[in-house]
Design a protein around this motif. Sequence first.
Motif, short mmCIF file in Angstrom:
data_model
loop_
_atom_site.label_atom_id
_atom_site.label_comp_id
_atom_site.label_asym_id
_atom_site.label_seq_id
_atom_site.Cartn_x
_atom_site.Cartn_y
_atom_site.Cartn_z
N LEU A 636 21.01 33.95 25.01
CA LEU A 636 20.24 35.06 24.48
C LEU A 636 20.13 34.96 22.96
O LEU A 636 19.07 35.23 22.38
N ARG A 637 21.20 34.55 22.30
CA ARG A 637 21.15 34.41 20.84
C ARG A 637 20.10 33.38 20.45
O ARG A 637 19.32 33.57 19.51
N LEU A 638 20.07 32.24 21.17
CA LEU A 638 19.08 31.22 20.87
C LEU A 638 17.66 31.73 21.10
O LEU A 638 16.75 31.42 20.33
N MET A 639 17.48 32.53 22.15
CA MET A 639 16.14 33.04 22.45
C MET A 639 15.66 34.02 21.39
O MET A 639 14.48 34.05 21.04
N LYS A 640 16.58 34.83 20.86
CA LYS A 640 16.19 35.76 19.81
C LYS A 640 15.77 35.03 18.54
O LYS A 640 14.93 35.53 17.78
N LYS A 641 16.37 33.86 18.31
CA LYS A 641 16.00 33.09 17.13
C LYS A 641 14.74 32.27 17.35
O LYS A 641 14.17 31.75 16.40
N SER A 642 14.32 32.14 18.59
CA SER A 642 13.11 31.39 18.91
C SER A 642 11.94 32.36 19.08
O SER A 642 11.99 33.49 18.59
N ASP A 643 10.89 31.93 19.79
CA ASP A 643 9.70 32.76 19.95
C ASP A 643 9.61 33.39 21.33
O ASP A 643 8.58 33.94 21.70
N CYS A 644 10.72 33.35 22.10
CA CYS A 644 10.67 33.76 23.51
C CYS A 644 10.18 35.19 23.69
O CYS A 644 9.38 35.49 24.58
N PHE A 645 10.69 36.11 22.83
CA PHE A 645 10.37 37.52 23.02
C PHE A 645 9.02 37.90 22.41
O PHE A 645 8.63 39.06 22.46
N ASN A 646 8.31 36.91 21.84
CA ASN A 646 6.92 37.18 21.46
C ASN A 646 6.04 37.33 22.69
O ASN A 646 5.02 38.03 22.65
N CYS A 647 6.42 36.66 23.76
CA CYS A 647 5.58 36.64 24.96
C CYS A 647 6.23 37.26 26.19
O CYS A 647 5.55 37.52 27.17
N HIS A 648 7.54 37.46 26.16
CA HIS A 648 8.26 37.92 27.35
C HIS A 648 9.14 39.11 27.02
O HIS A 648 9.67 39.22 25.91
N ALA A 649 9.30 39.98 28.01
CA ALA A 649 10.33 41.02 27.98
C ALA A 649 11.24 40.78 29.18
O ALA A 649 10.93 39.99 30.07
N VAL A 650 12.37 41.46 29.20
CA VAL A 650 13.30 41.26 30.30
C VAL A 650 12.74 41.79 31.61
O VAL A 650 12.73 41.11 32.63
N ASP A 651 12.24 43.04 31.57
CA ASP A 651 11.84 43.67 32.83
C ASP A 651 10.46 44.31 32.78
O ASP A 651 10.15 45.20 33.57
N SER A 652 9.62 43.89 31.83
CA SER A 652 8.25 44.40 31.79
C SER A 652 7.32 43.29 31.37
O SER A 652 7.72 42.31 30.73
N LEU A 653 6.05 43.43 31.72
CA LEU A 653 5.05 42.40 31.47
C LEU A 653 4.58 42.45 30.03
O LEU A 653 4.27 43.50 29.48
N ARG A 654 4.56 41.28 29.39
CA ARG A 654 3.92 41.14 28.09
C ARG A 654 2.81 40.10 28.25
O ARG A 654 1.91 40.27 29.04
N VAL A 655 2.85 39.04 27.46
CA VAL A 655 1.90 37.96 27.66
C VAL A 655 2.31 37.12 28.86
O VAL A 655 1.50 36.72 29.68
N GLY A 656 3.61 36.86 28.96
CA GLY A 656 4.14 36.12 30.08
C GLY A 656 4.90 37.02 31.03
O GLY A 656 5.03 38.23 30.81
N PRO A 657 5.44 36.45 32.11
CA PRO A 657 6.11 37.27 33.13
C PRO A 657 7.43 37.83 32.63
O PRO A 657 8.05 37.27 31.72
N PRO A 658 7.88 38.94 33.22
CA PRO A 658 9.22 39.45 32.89
C PRO A 658 10.29 38.42 33.27
O PRO A 658 10.16 37.73 34.29
N PHE A 659 11.31 38.33 32.47
CA PHE A 659 12.37 37.37 32.78
C PHE A 659 13.06 37.69 34.10
O PHE A 659 13.56 36.79 34.79
N LEU A 660 13.11 38.97 34.47
CA LEU A 660 13.68 39.32 35.77
C LEU A 660 12.90 38.67 36.91
O LEU A 660 13.48 38.22 37.89
N LYS A 661 11.57 38.64 36.78
CA LYS A 661 10.75 37.99 37.81
C LYS A 661 11.05 36.50 37.88
O LYS A 661 11.09 35.90 38.96
N VAL A 662 11.22 35.88 36.73
CA VAL A 662 11.55 34.46 36.70
C VAL A 662 12.88 34.22 37.41
O VAL A 662 13.02 33.31 38.22
N ALA A 663 13.87 35.06 37.11
CA ALA A 663 15.19 34.91 37.72
C ALA A 663 15.10 35.08 39.23
O ALA A 663 15.71 34.32 40.00
N GLU A 664 14.35 36.09 39.67
CA GLU A 664 14.23 36.34 41.11
C GLU A 664 13.54 35.19 41.83
O GLU A 664 13.86 34.87 42.97
#
Length: 901
Positions: A636-664
Amino acid sequence: MVRTLMVLGLLTATCHQLPAEETSFDPSRLEVTTLATQLKQPMELAVAPDGRIFYIEIKGQLKVYDPVSRQTSLVGEVEVTTAQENGLIGLALDPNFAENNWLYLQYSPPDFSGQHVSRFTVVDGKLDMASEKLLLKYEEQRLQCCHHAGSLEFGPDGCLFIGTGDNTHPHGDSHGYAPIDEREEKFPWDAQKSASNTKSYNGKVLRIRPMADGTYEIPDGNLFPKDGSQGHPEIYVMGCRNPWRISVDQKTGYLYWGEVGPDAGNDGPRGPRGYDEVNQARKAGNFGWPYFIADNQPYHDVDFTTEKIGAKFDPAHPVNESPNNTGIRELPPATEAFIYYPGSAFEKFPEVGSGGRTACAGPSYDFDPANPSQTKFPPHYSRCVFIYEWTRHWILAVHLTEDSDIAKIEPFMPDHKFTRPIDMQFGPDGALYVVEYGETWGVNDDAKLVRVDYVRGNRPPAAIAAAENNTGKEPLKVKLSSEGTLDKDGDALSYDWYQYRAGEQNPKPVLISKEANPEIDFTEPGVFNVELKVTDPSGAEAVASVPVIVGNARPQVSFVSPVDGEFFDSIAAIRYELKVNDIEDGTSDFEEADETGADEIDLEAPRRTALNLSLGTGSIPRGPGGAIDDNDPIGLRLMKKSDCFNCHAVDSLRVGPPFLKVAEKYRGNAEALEASVKRVREGSAGVWGKVPMLPHSQHSVEEIRDMVSWVYTLEKDNAVKVFDGFVGNIELTPAEVEKAGYVQLEASYRDLGNGEIPPLVGTAKIYLRQRKVEAEDADEVHGPRVLGGHTASGGKFLGSIDHDTYARFDQIPMDHVGGLTFRVTSAGSGGRIEARLDALDGPVIGSANVEVNGSWDAFHDVTSKLEPQSGRHDIFVVFVNEKRRGGLMNLDSVTFEPVTN
């Protein structure tokens, strides 16, 4: 290059003959790589000659990390009891493991009141349970907790060292001083039965020589004669309290161990305050506990019936006169500690800092120029023993003289937080392997196995790209930033920003700037990828990217009610009301629309609005993204320093899928992890929708694996609820309220998009707090230690509480608080709890007396009425007993009671 290094190693004998890169030490070349995550209460590790890392978990699991496949597998499992901190507690590989596949385990069988030390054989990667050879077993008292220690290490001569704790309850009427209670019914509270008893295996470091047939012999040089006439002949070191991490210098054969000390916060009539120790044994000896501590500071003899304080013990002539002693009366003279420190700052060893204490020792390192590894530790650390602190999160390098005395002590990677290191070893590659236990005494999501390398040669730069105002209507002025981009070698970097449209086949990047932090005007609608490429003078490069969406403004979502930080109660439903403003779609506030002429949101908008409710444990998260960065898992620390949360949220849709959907989607698929790592590294399109994922070559494969592994751990537990619409009521069951430390409400609204421009999601998040807060979840704990206990709610509590220590609870809405209830117990000194406003020396707005009830686990409630307050304040819960300053009480929870009329 490898062959060259080997030749250099054979031709050189002294440091000044080594290559220049070896004679100059650059601490920035120390780099940490996470190898495995989601460890469950790890205890010890051992590195095999082929580079595999074996490690144990307290519930009985033996696991191995394979550096070739980068996978962790279960090797075997022994049946153990975990009561009173028992379990699988010690691990060592045979010196000839590469040939015989023997390993040694120290564990707590459920049908025996004590510990087994056994040899097993690993066959085809699995622990052959039928191969067990029981070398040694020793009994312990199980009437009371604890101090089992547990650690195995081989010396250079093939002898096996075994750490054992004093098996003595640390509290009782000792008040944090020497536990020498000789009353008949207080046997578990008397360390004279064990640590200073020559006929007890407890409170010792034992030394034996395992034989091929599964037996052992007594080596020469142990503390007592081999005939057992004076004490157990296996004893090498006696007078230990809790030597739970031991190590042996493979050059000198000297034994090192960390000694976890007692809890008294100050010197008193009974003797010295508590110290932790790092000890060095060049030969067999008595290290003094429970009669002496630190530099042989003596305790007084105490009659626990009358509380009469007697004479000081004599370190030159210690005598064990306890009725619980079954060994010799006159003991060997006591040996002073090598390094020692109290809870407060200490002038003699200022490098250790201050705070809680859990000392650990080892391993030692000697630079080998013939080792071809490009990541081995440098000569700077040759003749060092590394000591570390489970509680304080640090590692120190103790530089030794040729005579193994202390030359100097220096911090090791002080800017990197090792989250409770619990064991360390050097591998055959000369790199340091560390097991991090995680934040609390229990199962932690952030427990992991890491490797520390010393990286030689040119290092590629690290690129970080960010964009401000990267979503909105055209024309859109976007500020691009390379802040955080760096070259660890200090080389000057060139910057190239490229733009290309997302979704195009074989897109042609267009160079838009060569500045480090440009401002770019986007005049045409579309979805763009903006890529930053940085290059050093040697041609090594790194790439980072951010999306830019032009032609659709992100909707603004806010909570009208409830308000962030309020309490939630089981007696009332949570009523929520949301407000949405969108430039293209309109507003959900009909009155505002009438007054301003803005469009009202269409009737289908509530269906595109969602409110996610989740229940969390602990206190309300703080910091960017609602979490405390220092406590985040490495992925998570690495993701915050990268661009991951520009396009994704944990449990809601942004530009890309929610990370929960990816995990499921991918959880349980054995091949999915590496496939996901490849897609993130190289980029992909069409997996989750129109907008492609850009390449992330700026990250190493190991970093991306950490990121993806974190995503795969996400689970939507049964407490997550989803509500539609702008307004509504949320009902919580009493069970849910009891379980939750806080409620997280995250609202999202997905707009209609704009032609080819995809829909965007706006979000807002607030937290509601529980009135009952577990004491260990305070925003700051200064002095007390988080301990485990079966009668404590949540299984944990604050213990080791001394005078003037405290816990802080941040930003409490005090206009809704009429009193405080403390769940406490005390078999020590008792005292008073004061609630102070906004500062440690702030006004006292309430207090409660804590009487001694004779138990450390019989928790009960004491309540303090509070003077009325308004607004939000930090509340300092301060523990007070001016007369008897140590071992005051245990605190399980604090409840902020509602205001009553």
